[in-house]
Enzyme design. Structure first.
Site, PDB file in Angstrom:
ATOM      1  N   SER A 192       1.398  27.315   6.892  1.00 39.47           N
ATOM      2  CA  SER A 192       2.288  25.887   6.612  1.00 39.47           C
ATOM      3  C   SER A 192       3.363  26.250   5.576  1.00 39.47           C
ATOM      4  O   SER A 192       4.033  27.317   5.757  1.00 39.47           O
ATOM      5  CB  SER A 192       1.310  24.834   6.074  1.00 39.47           C
ATOM      6  N   GLU A 322       0.111  21.512  16.934  1.00 43.27           N
ATOM      7  CA  GLU A 322       0.297  21.513  15.462  1.00 43.27           C
ATOM      8  C   GLU A 322       0.463  19.976  15.012  1.00 43.27           C
ATOM      9  O   GLU A 322      -0.209  19.398  13.964  1.00 43.27           O
ATOM     10  CB  GLU A 322       1.524  22.150  15.093  1.00 43.27           C
ATOM     11  N   HIS A 417      -2.576  21.700  13.419  1.00 41.19           N
ATOM     12  CA  HIS A 417      -2.358  22.334  12.208  1.00 41.19           C
ATOM     13  C   HIS A 417      -3.384  22.547  11.298  1.00 41.19           C
ATOM     14  O   HIS A 417      -4.359  21.621  10.858  1.00 41.19           O
ATOM     15  CB  HIS A 417      -1.099  21.334  11.587  1.00 41.19           C
TER      16      HIS A 417
END
Length: 502
Positions: A192, A322, A417
Protein backbone atom coordinates in the site's frame (compact mmCIF):
# COMPACT_ATOMS: atom_id res chain seq x y z
CA UNK A 1 15.35 -16.85 25.92
CA UNK A 2 18.99 -15.73 25.73
CA UNK A 3 20.42 -12.27 25.08
CA UNK A 4 22.84 -11.20 22.39
CA UNK A 5 24.98 -8.07 22.28
CA UNK A 6 26.36 -6.38 19.18
CA UNK A 7 28.11 -3.07 18.57
CA UNK A 8 26.89 -0.69 15.86
CA UNK A 9 28.23 2.74 14.94
CA UNK A 10 26.27 4.42 17.75
CA UNK A 11 27.12 1.99 20.55
CA UNK A 12 26.34 -1.44 21.98
CA UNK A 13 22.92 -3.09 21.69
CA UNK A 14 21.48 -5.97 23.66
CA UNK A 15 18.85 -7.99 21.82
CA UNK A 16 17.07 -11.21 22.67
CA UNK A 17 16.64 -14.63 21.11
CA UNK A 18 13.17 -15.96 20.42
CA UNK A 19 12.17 -19.01 18.38
CA UNK A 20 15.74 -19.35 17.13
CA UNK A 21 15.86 -15.78 15.78
CA UNK A 22 17.75 -12.93 17.40
CA UNK A 23 15.64 -9.77 17.62
CA UNK A 24 16.81 -6.22 18.14
CA UNK A 25 13.92 -3.80 18.59
CA UNK A 26 13.66 -0.04 18.85
CA UNK A 27 17.03 0.86 17.33
CA UNK A 28 17.27 4.62 16.56
CA UNK A 29 18.44 5.14 12.98
CA UNK A 30 18.24 8.96 12.98
CA UNK A 31 18.16 11.78 15.51
CA UNK A 32 14.77 12.47 17.11
CA UNK A 33 12.88 14.81 14.70
CA UNK A 34 11.55 16.97 17.52
CA UNK A 35 11.80 20.60 18.61
CA UNK A 36 13.79 22.60 16.08
CA UNK A 37 14.10 19.46 13.94
CA UNK A 38 10.36 19.22 13.30
CA UNK A 39 9.63 19.33 9.52
CA UNK A 40 13.36 19.02 8.70
CA UNK A 41 15.12 16.17 6.89
CA UNK A 42 16.40 13.39 9.16
CA UNK A 43 19.74 13.97 10.90
CA UNK A 44 22.34 11.29 11.76
CA UNK A 45 21.58 9.20 14.83
CA UNK A 46 23.05 10.04 18.21
CA UNK A 47 25.49 7.76 20.03
CA UNK A 48 25.01 6.38 23.52
CA UNK A 49 27.18 5.10 26.37
CA UNK A 50 26.98 1.61 27.77
CA UNK A 51 24.70 -1.10 26.40
CA UNK A 52 21.30 -0.07 25.04
CA UNK A 53 18.37 -2.41 25.70
CA UNK A 54 16.89 -3.45 22.34
CA UNK A 55 14.12 -5.71 23.62
CA UNK A 56 11.19 -3.32 23.14
CA UNK A 57 9.72 -1.69 20.04
CA UNK A 58 10.15 2.05 19.77
CA UNK A 59 7.08 4.32 19.70
CA UNK A 60 5.13 4.44 16.45
CA UNK A 61 4.81 7.70 14.51
CA UNK A 62 2.23 10.09 15.92
CA UNK A 63 -1.22 9.20 14.59
CA UNK A 64 -4.84 9.14 15.61
CA UNK A 65 -6.09 5.84 17.00
CA UNK A 66 -7.81 3.68 14.43
CA UNK A 67 -6.80 3.01 10.86
CA UNK A 68 -4.56 0.09 10.05
CA UNK A 69 -3.05 -0.13 13.54
CA UNK A 70 -6.47 -0.70 15.09
CA UNK A 71 -7.38 -3.29 12.45
CA UNK A 72 -4.12 -5.27 12.52
CA UNK A 73 -3.08 -4.59 16.10
CA UNK A 74 0.23 -3.17 17.27
CA UNK A 75 2.90 -4.18 19.75
CA UNK A 76 4.28 -0.68 20.42
CA UNK A 77 3.29 0.86 23.75
CA UNK A 78 2.87 4.40 22.47
CA UNK A 79 3.12 6.88 19.63
CA UNK A 80 5.53 9.78 19.61
CA UNK A 81 7.07 12.45 17.43
CA UNK A 82 10.32 10.71 18.36
CA UNK A 83 9.61 7.65 16.22
CA UNK A 84 12.58 6.95 13.94
CA UNK A 85 13.33 3.41 15.06
CA UNK A 86 13.90 0.13 13.25
CA UNK A 87 13.91 -3.55 14.21
CA UNK A 88 16.18 -6.39 13.10
CA UNK A 89 15.32 -10.11 12.93
CA UNK A 90 18.34 -12.30 12.20
CA UNK A 91 19.25 -16.00 12.34
CA UNK A 92 22.62 -15.05 13.80
CA UNK A 93 24.98 -12.16 14.46
CA UNK A 94 27.85 -13.64 12.51
CA UNK A 95 29.70 -13.20 9.22
CA UNK A 96 27.22 -15.18 7.07
CA UNK A 97 26.43 -12.20 4.76
CA UNK A 98 22.76 -13.10 4.41
CA UNK A 99 20.36 -11.32 2.06
CA UNK A 100 18.59 -8.40 3.76
CA UNK A 101 14.87 -7.65 3.39
CA UNK A 102 13.71 -4.20 4.55
CA UNK A 103 9.95 -3.83 5.06
CA UNK A 104 8.14 -0.48 4.70
CA UNK A 105 4.68 -0.50 6.24
CA UNK A 106 1.50 0.89 4.72
CA UNK A 107 -1.35 2.94 6.13
CA UNK A 108 -2.04 5.71 3.62
CA UNK A 109 0.96 7.77 4.79
CA UNK A 110 -1.05 8.64 7.91
CA UNK A 111 -1.30 5.39 9.93
CA UNK A 112 0.75 2.28 10.59
CA UNK A 113 3.79 0.99 12.43
CA UNK A 114 6.65 -1.47 12.03
CA UNK A 115 5.62 -3.22 15.25
CA UNK A 116 2.33 -4.55 13.85
CA UNK A 117 2.26 -8.32 14.56
CA UNK A 118 1.65 -9.04 10.87
CA UNK A 119 5.15 -7.69 10.17
CA UNK A 120 6.97 -10.10 12.49
CA UNK A 121 10.09 -11.12 10.54
CA UNK A 122 10.69 -14.38 12.42
CA UNK A 123 9.25 -16.80 9.86
CA UNK A 124 10.89 -15.15 6.85
CA UNK A 125 14.24 -14.97 8.63
CA UNK A 126 14.00 -18.63 9.64
CA UNK A 127 12.69 -20.06 6.38
CA UNK A 128 14.96 -18.08 4.09
CA UNK A 129 18.06 -17.58 6.25
CA UNK A 130 17.73 -13.83 5.66
CA UNK A 131 17.91 -10.73 7.83
CA UNK A 132 14.59 -8.88 8.06
CA UNK A 133 14.41 -5.19 8.99
CA UNK A 134 11.19 -3.28 9.71
CA UNK A 135 11.09 0.47 10.24
CA UNK A 136 8.98 3.44 11.32
CA UNK A 137 8.90 6.73 9.44
CA UNK A 138 7.16 10.06 9.97
CA UNK A 139 3.51 10.04 8.92
CA UNK A 140 0.82 12.57 8.09
CA UNK A 141 1.73 16.24 8.36
CA UNK A 142 4.96 15.54 10.22
CA UNK A 143 6.21 13.45 7.31
CA UNK A 144 4.61 14.99 4.22
CA UNK A 145 3.26 18.52 4.85
CA UNK A 146 4.59 20.82 2.08
CA UNK A 147 6.21 23.92 3.61
CA UNK A 148 8.71 24.67 0.85
CA UNK A 149 6.69 27.66 -0.33
CA UNK A 150 6.80 29.18 3.16
CA UNK A 151 10.48 28.77 3.98
CA UNK A 152 13.39 27.27 2.01
CA UNK A 153 14.67 25.60 5.18
CA UNK A 154 11.74 23.22 4.91
CA UNK A 155 12.23 22.33 1.25
CA UNK A 156 12.35 18.63 2.19
CA UNK A 157 9.15 18.68 4.23
CA UNK A 158 6.97 17.12 1.53
CA UNK A 159 9.14 13.99 1.39
CA UNK A 160 10.53 13.76 4.92
CA UNK A 161 8.81 10.42 5.44
CA UNK A 162 10.66 9.03 2.41
CA UNK A 163 13.93 10.63 3.49
CA UNK A 164 13.43 8.86 6.83
CA UNK A 165 13.22 5.58 4.91
CA UNK A 166 16.39 6.48 3.01
CA UNK A 167 18.11 7.27 6.33
CA UNK A 168 17.07 3.84 7.62
CA UNK A 169 18.54 2.25 4.48
CA UNK A 170 21.77 4.18 5.05
CA UNK A 171 21.86 2.85 8.61
CA UNK A 172 21.31 -0.67 7.28
CA UNK A 173 24.14 -0.22 4.78
CA UNK A 174 26.53 0.89 7.51
CA UNK A 175 25.56 -1.57 10.26
CA UNK A 176 23.76 -4.66 8.97
CA UNK A 177 26.95 -6.73 8.64
CA UNK A 178 27.19 -7.10 12.44
CA UNK A 179 23.73 -8.70 12.34
CA UNK A 180 24.87 -11.27 9.78
CA UNK A 181 23.50 -9.34 6.78
CA UNK A 182 25.00 -8.41 3.44
CA UNK A 183 24.88 -4.62 2.84
CA UNK A 184 25.34 -5.28 -0.88
CA UNK A 185 22.21 -7.44 -1.17
CA UNK A 186 19.32 -5.40 0.22
CA UNK A 187 15.72 -5.82 -0.98
CA UNK A 188 13.10 -3.24 -0.04
CA UNK A 189 9.49 -4.39 0.04
CA UNK A 190 6.27 -2.80 1.19
CA UNK A 191 2.49 -2.77 0.83
CA UNK A 192 0.00 0.00 0.00
CA UNK A 193 1.66 3.30 1.06
CA UNK A 194 4.72 1.15 1.74
CA UNK A 195 4.65 -0.01 -1.88
CA UNK A 196 4.13 3.57 -3.03
CA UNK A 197 7.21 4.38 -0.95
CA UNK A 198 9.19 1.55 -2.55
CA UNK A 199 8.22 2.75 -6.03
CA UNK A 200 9.02 6.39 -5.22
CA UNK A 201 12.36 5.50 -3.61
CA UNK A 202 13.42 4.41 -7.10
CA UNK A 203 13.50 8.14 -7.91
CA UNK A 204 14.85 9.55 -4.61
CA UNK A 205 18.52 10.59 -4.93
CA UNK A 206 19.13 10.07 -1.19
CA UNK A 207 18.23 6.36 -1.55
CA UNK A 208 20.33 5.68 -4.65
CA UNK A 209 22.64 2.70 -4.19
CA UNK A 210 21.23 1.77 -0.78
CA UNK A 211 19.03 -1.08 -2.06
CA UNK A 212 19.48 -3.58 -4.86
CA UNK A 213 16.03 -5.10 -5.45
CA UNK A 214 12.49 -3.86 -4.85
CA UNK A 215 9.03 -5.38 -4.31
CA UNK A 216 5.86 -3.25 -4.41
CA UNK A 217 2.68 -4.92 -3.11
CA UNK A 218 -0.53 -3.06 -4.02
CA UNK A 219 0.99 0.34 -4.61
CA UNK A 220 2.88 2.07 -7.42
CA UNK A 221 4.45 5.40 -8.39
CA UNK A 222 1.31 7.45 -9.01
CA UNK A 223 0.57 8.88 -5.56
CA UNK A 224 2.44 12.18 -5.50
CA UNK A 225 1.54 15.86 -5.27
CA UNK A 226 2.79 18.82 -7.22
CA UNK A 227 3.89 21.71 -4.98
CA UNK A 228 0.62 23.48 -5.86
CA UNK A 229 -1.43 20.49 -4.69
CA UNK A 230 0.75 20.21 -1.59
CA UNK A 231 0.18 23.91 -0.86
CA UNK A 232 -3.59 23.41 -1.12
CA UNK A 233 -3.37 20.63 1.47
CA UNK A 234 -1.17 22.75 3.71
CA UNK A 235 -3.74 25.56 3.65
CA UNK A 236 -6.52 23.17 4.62
CA UNK A 237 -4.37 21.58 7.32
CA UNK A 238 -3.43 24.91 8.91
CA UNK A 239 -7.09 25.88 8.95
CA UNK A 240 -8.00 22.68 10.81
CA UNK A 241 -5.07 23.17 13.20
CA UNK A 242 -6.08 26.78 13.80
CA UNK A 243 -2.72 28.35 12.94
CA UNK A 244 -1.68 30.85 10.30
CA UNK A 245 2.07 30.47 9.91
CA UNK A 246 5.24 28.53 10.63
CA UNK A 247 5.40 29.64 14.26
CA UNK A 248 2.03 28.05 14.89
CA UNK A 249 3.07 24.84 13.15
CA UNK A 250 6.26 24.62 15.18
CA UNK A 251 4.60 25.32 18.52
CA UNK A 252 1.58 23.02 18.07
CA UNK A 253 1.58 19.75 19.98
CA UNK A 254 2.19 16.55 18.02
CA UNK A 255 -1.20 15.23 19.14
CA UNK A 256 -2.98 18.33 17.80
CA UNK A 257 -1.09 17.94 14.52
CA UNK A 258 -2.27 14.32 14.25
CA UNK A 259 -5.87 15.32 15.02
CA UNK A 260 -5.83 18.06 12.39
CA UNK A 261 -4.35 15.64 9.85
CA UNK A 262 -7.18 13.18 10.48
CA UNK A 263 -9.76 15.95 9.96
CA UNK A 264 -8.20 16.94 6.63
CA UNK A 265 -8.09 13.31 5.54
CA UNK A 266 -11.77 12.83 6.43
CA UNK A 267 -12.78 15.99 4.57
CA UNK A 268 -10.84 14.92 1.51
CA UNK A 269 -12.43 11.46 1.56
CA UNK A 270 -15.85 13.15 1.40
CA UNK A 271 -14.78 15.65 -1.29
CA UNK A 272 -11.73 14.59 -3.38
CA UNK A 273 -11.92 17.85 -5.35
CA UNK A 274 -10.11 19.40 -2.39
CA UNK A 275 -6.85 17.93 -3.69
CA UNK A 276 -6.38 21.11 -5.67
CA UNK A 277 -5.80 19.42 -9.00
CA UNK A 278 -7.10 16.69 -11.33
CA UNK A 279 -7.65 13.50 -9.33
CA UNK A 280 -9.58 11.09 -11.56
CA UNK A 281 -10.64 8.41 -9.09
CA UNK A 282 -7.30 7.77 -7.41
CA UNK A 283 -6.99 7.35 -3.66
CA UNK A 284 -7.86 10.63 -1.93
CA UNK A 285 -4.92 10.82 0.47
CA UNK A 286 -4.22 14.20 2.06
CA UNK A 287 -0.53 13.46 2.63
CA UNK A 288 1.58 12.21 -0.25
CA UNK A 289 5.16 12.78 -1.41
CA UNK A 290 5.61 16.19 -3.03
CA UNK A 291 7.64 16.43 -6.24
CA UNK A 292 9.70 19.40 -5.06
CA UNK A 293 12.35 19.26 -7.81
CA UNK A 294 15.26 18.57 -5.45
CA UNK A 295 14.68 15.82 -2.90
CA UNK A 296 12.15 14.23 -5.27
CA UNK A 297 13.32 15.73 -8.58
CA UNK A 298 10.48 14.52 -10.78
CA UNK A 299 7.38 12.38 -10.85
CA UNK A 300 8.67 8.89 -10.02
CA UNK A 301 6.82 7.22 -12.90
CA UNK A 302 8.47 9.65 -15.31
CA UNK A 303 11.82 9.10 -13.61
CA UNK A 304 11.54 5.34 -14.02
CA UNK A 305 10.54 5.73 -17.67
CA UNK A 306 13.61 7.97 -18.10
CA UNK A 307 15.90 5.25 -16.77
CA UNK A 308 16.08 5.67 -13.00
CA UNK A 309 16.85 2.44 -11.13
CA UNK A 310 17.18 0.41 -14.34
CA UNK A 311 19.73 -1.75 -12.51
CA UNK A 312 17.27 -2.68 -9.74
CA UNK A 313 15.26 -5.89 -10.36
CA UNK A 314 11.65 -5.11 -9.59
CA UNK A 315 8.59 -7.16 -8.65
CA UNK A 316 5.07 -5.84 -8.24
CA UNK A 317 1.53 -7.09 -8.01
CA UNK A 318 -1.96 -6.48 -6.71
CA UNK A 319 -4.91 -8.33 -5.23
CA UNK A 320 -7.91 -9.16 -7.39
CA UNK A 321 -10.47 -7.28 -5.29
CA UNK A 322 -8.41 -4.53 -3.62
CA UNK A 323 -11.21 -2.00 -3.30
CA UNK A 324 -13.58 -4.37 -1.51
CA UNK A 325 -11.85 -3.60 1.79
CA UNK A 326 -12.64 0.11 1.45
CA UNK A 327 -16.14 -0.67 0.19
CA UNK A 328 -16.97 -1.99 3.66
CA UNK A 329 -17.21 1.67 4.69
CA UNK A 330 -19.55 2.70 1.87
CA UNK A 331 -23.29 2.07 1.60
CA UNK A 332 -23.32 0.39 -1.83
CA UNK A 333 -26.73 -0.25 -3.32
CA UNK A 334 -25.89 0.79 -6.89
CA UNK A 335 -28.21 -0.11 -9.74
CA UNK A 336 -27.28 -0.07 -13.43
CA UNK A 337 -28.38 3.55 -14.10
CA UNK A 338 -26.38 4.85 -11.13
CA UNK A 339 -23.36 2.79 -12.16
CA UNK A 340 -23.53 4.15 -15.70
CA UNK A 341 -23.83 7.67 -14.34
CA UNK A 342 -20.64 7.25 -12.32
CA UNK A 343 -18.76 5.67 -15.21
CA UNK A 344 -19.83 8.42 -17.61
CA UNK A 345 -18.49 11.07 -15.24
CA UNK A 346 -15.08 9.43 -15.54
CA UNK A 347 -14.94 8.01 -19.06
CA UNK A 348 -17.53 10.07 -20.92
CA UNK A 349 -20.86 9.14 -22.46
CA UNK A 350 -21.03 5.99 -24.58
CA UNK A 351 -17.69 4.60 -23.38
CA UNK A 352 -17.44 0.76 -23.51
CA UNK A 353 -16.03 0.47 -19.98
CA UNK A 354 -19.10 -1.27 -18.52
CA UNK A 355 -19.23 -3.82 -21.34
CA UNK A 356 -15.54 -4.63 -20.90
CA UNK A 357 -15.93 -5.31 -17.18
CA UNK A 358 -19.14 -7.28 -17.64
CA UNK A 359 -17.39 -9.49 -20.21
CA UNK A 360 -14.91 -10.61 -17.55
CA UNK A 361 -17.50 -10.64 -14.74
CA UNK A 362 -20.88 -11.67 -16.24
CA UNK A 363 -22.49 -12.38 -12.86
CA UNK A 364 -21.21 -9.26 -11.09
CA UNK A 365 -23.62 -6.80 -9.49
CA UNK A 366 -23.34 -3.06 -10.19
CA UNK A 367 -21.56 -2.67 -6.84
CA UNK A 368 -19.11 -5.42 -7.80
CA UNK A 369 -18.42 -3.77 -11.15
CA UNK A 370 -17.83 -0.40 -9.52
CA UNK A 371 -15.44 -1.94 -6.99
CA UNK A 372 -13.57 -3.63 -9.85
CA UNK A 373 -13.20 -0.31 -11.66
CA UNK A 374 -11.88 1.33 -8.48
CA UNK A 375 -9.50 -1.57 -7.88
CA UNK A 376 -8.03 -1.06 -11.33
CA UNK A 377 -7.97 2.72 -11.09
CA UNK A 378 -6.13 2.87 -7.80
CA UNK A 379 -3.99 -0.28 -7.80
CA UNK A 380 -3.78 -2.62 -10.79
CA UNK A 381 -3.49 -0.12 -13.64
CA UNK A 382 -0.90 2.04 -11.81
CA UNK A 383 1.12 -1.13 -11.20
CA UNK A 384 0.89 -2.00 -14.90
CA UNK A 385 1.96 1.54 -15.82
CA UNK A 386 5.04 1.17 -13.62
CA UNK A 387 5.88 -2.19 -15.16
CA UNK A 388 5.49 -0.69 -18.64
CA UNK A 389 7.71 2.24 -17.67
CA UNK A 390 10.45 -0.29 -16.98
CA UNK A 391 10.11 -1.93 -20.40
CA UNK A 392 13.64 -0.89 -21.38
CA UNK A 393 15.28 -1.48 -17.99
CA UNK A 394 18.50 -3.47 -17.95
CA UNK A 395 17.12 -5.69 -15.16
CA UNK A 396 13.92 -7.77 -15.32
CA UNK A 397 10.51 -6.97 -13.90
CA UNK A 398 8.06 -9.52 -12.52
CA UNK A 399 4.33 -9.27 -11.95
CA UNK A 400 1.92 -11.26 -9.76
CA UNK A 401 -1.81 -11.35 -9.00
CA UNK A 402 -3.15 -12.55 -5.64
CA UNK A 403 -6.64 -14.02 -6.02
CA UNK A 404 -7.47 -16.04 -2.90
CA UNK A 405 -10.79 -14.80 -1.49
CA UNK A 406 -11.31 -14.77 2.26
CA UNK A 407 -14.64 -15.93 3.72
CA UNK A 408 -14.28 -13.25 6.43
CA UNK A 409 -16.90 -10.48 6.73
CA UNK A 410 -19.47 -12.72 5.11
CA UNK A 411 -17.26 -13.18 2.06
CA UNK A 412 -17.91 -9.68 0.72
CA UNK A 413 -14.28 -8.48 0.77
CA UNK A 414 -13.02 -11.42 -1.33
CA UNK A 415 -9.34 -10.96 -2.35
CA UNK A 416 -9.11 -7.52 -0.80
CA UNK A 417 -6.41 -5.00 -0.03
CA UNK A 418 -3.74 -6.16 2.48
CA UNK A 419 -4.94 -9.79 2.45
CA UNK A 420 -1.64 -11.08 1.02
CA UNK A 421 0.51 -9.68 3.87
CA UNK A 422 0.16 -12.55 6.40
CA UNK A 423 0.89 -15.03 3.60
CA UNK A 424 4.11 -13.22 2.65
CA UNK A 425 5.29 -13.01 6.26
CA UNK A 426 4.07 -16.50 7.16
CA UNK A 427 2.10 -15.20 10.15
CA UNK A 428 -1.29 -16.81 9.50
CA UNK A 429 -1.75 -17.37 13.24
CA UNK A 430 -0.65 -13.94 14.46
CA UNK A 431 -2.89 -11.30 16.02
CA UNK A 432 -5.67 -10.22 13.69
CA UNK A 433 -4.81 -12.71 10.96
CA UNK A 434 -7.41 -15.35 11.84
CA UNK A 435 -10.15 -12.69 11.82
CA UNK A 436 -9.01 -11.48 8.40
CA UNK A 437 -8.65 -15.02 7.04
CA UNK A 438 -12.09 -16.03 8.20
CA UNK A 439 -11.26 -18.73 10.72
CA UNK A 440 -8.82 -21.58 11.35
CA UNK A 441 -6.15 -22.05 8.71
CA UNK A 442 -5.95 -25.30 6.74
CA UNK A 443 -3.11 -26.96 4.85
CA UNK A 444 -4.11 -25.31 1.56
CA UNK A 445 -3.54 -21.83 2.99
CA UNK A 446 -0.31 -22.87 4.66
CA UNK A 447 0.93 -24.14 1.29
CA UNK A 448 -0.08 -20.85 -0.35
CA UNK A 449 1.86 -18.96 2.31
CA UNK A 450 4.94 -21.15 1.78
CA UNK A 451 4.75 -20.60 -1.99
CA UNK A 452 4.64 -16.82 -1.53
CA UNK A 453 7.42 -16.81 1.04
CA UNK A 454 9.60 -18.91 -1.26
CA UNK A 455 9.01 -16.53 -4.18
CA UNK A 456 9.82 -13.42 -2.12
CA UNK A 457 12.88 -15.09 -0.59
CA UNK A 458 14.14 -16.32 -3.96
CA UNK A 459 13.82 -12.80 -5.31
CA UNK A 460 15.72 -11.41 -2.31
CA UNK A 461 18.51 -13.97 -2.73
CA UNK A 462 18.98 -14.04 -6.49
CA UNK A 463 16.64 -11.45 -8.05
CA UNK A 464 14.33 -14.08 -9.56
CA UNK A 465 11.04 -15.16 -7.90
CA UNK A 466 10.69 -18.25 -10.07
CA UNK A 467 8.43 -17.41 -13.00
CA UNK A 468 9.07 -15.73 -16.38
CA UNK A 469 9.91 -12.05 -16.30
CA UNK A 470 7.44 -9.56 -17.75
CA UNK A 471 7.47 -8.73 -21.44
CA UNK A 472 5.14 -6.52 -23.46
CA UNK A 473 3.99 -9.35 -25.75
CA UNK A 474 2.65 -11.96 -23.29
CA UNK A 475 2.65 -10.01 -19.99
CA UNK A 476 3.28 -13.09 -17.81
CA UNK A 477 1.69 -12.77 -14.37
CA UNK A 478 2.00 -15.33 -11.58
CA UNK A 479 -1.33 -16.07 -9.92
CA UNK A 480 -1.18 -16.86 -6.20
CA UNK A 481 -4.12 -18.84 -4.82
CA UNK A 482 -4.64 -22.32 -3.38
CA UNK A 483 -3.86 -23.34 -6.95
CA UNK A 484 -0.97 -21.46 -8.57
CA UNK A 485 -0.67 -20.83 -12.29
CA UNK A 486 1.10 -18.55 -14.75
CA UNK A 487 -1.34 -16.21 -16.50
CA UNK A 488 -0.79 -14.37 -19.75
CA UNK A 489 -2.15 -10.80 -19.73
CA UNK A 490 -4.97 -11.35 -17.19
CA UNK A 491 -8.18 -9.38 -17.74
CA UNK A 492 -7.00 -7.85 -21.01
CA UNK A 493 -10.29 -6.11 -21.89
CA UNK A 494 -10.20 -4.17 -18.63
CA UNK A 495 -6.59 -3.16 -19.26
CA UNK A 496 -7.41 -2.05 -22.79
CA UNK A 497 -10.19 0.20 -21.49
CA UNK A 498 -7.61 2.14 -19.49
CA UNK A 499 -5.24 2.13 -22.47
CA UNK A 500 -7.96 3.85 -24.49
CA UNK A 501 -7.87 1.10 -27.10
CA UNK A 502 -11.48 -0.06 -26.81
Amino acid sequence: MSSTTVTVAQGALQGSEKDGIVQFRGIPYAAPPVGERRFLAPAPPESWDGVRDASMFGPMSVQESGGITAFLGDAADSSSEDCLFLNVFTPGCDDASRPVMVWIHGGGFINGSSSTPWYDGTTLATRGDVVVVTLNYRLGALGFLWLGDLDERYRSSGVNGLLDQAAALAWVHDNIAVFGGDPNNVTIFGESAGAMSVSTLLAIPAARGLFHKAIAQSGAAHNTFTPAMGAAMTEQFMEKLGVSGLDGLLSATADDIAKAATKVEAKLYDDPSGLGGPTGIALAMAFQPVVDGEFLPMNPLVAVANGEAVDVPFMTGTNLDEWNLFALMSPGGLDDPKLLQRLERIFGSGHPVRDAYVADRPDASPDDLWNAVLTDATFRIPAIRLVEARANASTPTWQYLFTWATPAFGGVVKSCHALEIPFVFGVLGNQGAELFLGGPVGDDLRELSVAMQDAWLSFARDGDPGWPAWNAQTRPTQRFDVERELLSDPMPLERLVWDGVL
